[in-house]
Design a protein around this motif. Structure first.
Motif: not given
Length: 199
Positions: A171-182, A164-169, A35-36, A43-47
């Protein structure tokens, strides 16, 4: 080291990367560590495979610093394995899997479960041969040997920090939520599959 075991270890390492790629394709969230990785990739546009390898390299360097034996040949082999690991994730995620689309949520869930099982089998077999190591688990093992805390404490702590780091990034930068049911499915399913494959 047995050449056959080295070859099989590399093969299962790549199988684990393939499984991770399937969980990414499912798009219903990913495991704690991934998720991170996925959030940093957006966020970085790196693969994402490149990010995954890079973060694992950081743990590998930490292991090298903590390791009293420091057999450089083993760490060099691990470094090569990580490069292939990241490249395999990139290959499937960006070049092969975009060739098809999943619209059914049920199919996405089934694909995620399949990917988690494949990743777990790959990881378990690698651990069985004890030729290659996974940097995060090795890092936690070294820490547990040097402190009063258990391996499980450090491994779950890293998972929690990643979430926590994934969620922080996110919500701070309006990214796709990766912490989900998976993330929940992976948490419940991955460890038992690894334990079975390791036997």
């Amino acid at each position: 080291m047995n050449r056959k075991n080295i070859t099989l270890s590399f093969l299962y390492y790549l199988i684990s990367a393939f499984g991770i790629s399937l969980t990414l394709k499912a798009s219903i969230g990913v495991s704690s560590f991934n998720s991170l990785n996925a959030t940093l990739a957006e966020f970085s546009h790196i693969k994402i495979g490149t990010i995954t390898a890079a973060l694992n390299f950081l743990f590998l360097i930490s292991c090298l610093l903590l390791d009293p034996q420091r057999k450089l040949k083993n760490y060099l082999t691990m470094g090569i394995a990580l490069l292939f690991f990241g490249s395999t994730i990139n290959l499937f995620t960006y070049f092969i899997f975009p060739l098809f689309t999943l619209h059914s949520y049920l199919l996405k869930c089934l694909l995620f479960i399949l990917g988690t099982i494949i990743a777990g089998i790959g990881t378990g077999r690698v651990l069985k041969y004890q030729v290659l190591k996974f940097p995060i688990e090795t890092f936690c093992l070294f820490l547990s040997e040097r402190t009063t805390r258990s391996f499980k404490f450090y491994r779950y702590s890293i998972d929690l920090l990643c979430i926590m780091a994934a969620l922080l990034l996110t919500f701070a930068f309006h990214l796709t939520l990766m912490v989900r049911e998976g993330t929940v499915i992976s948490f419940l399913l991955l460890s038992p599959v690894i334990a079975l494959a390791k036997e």
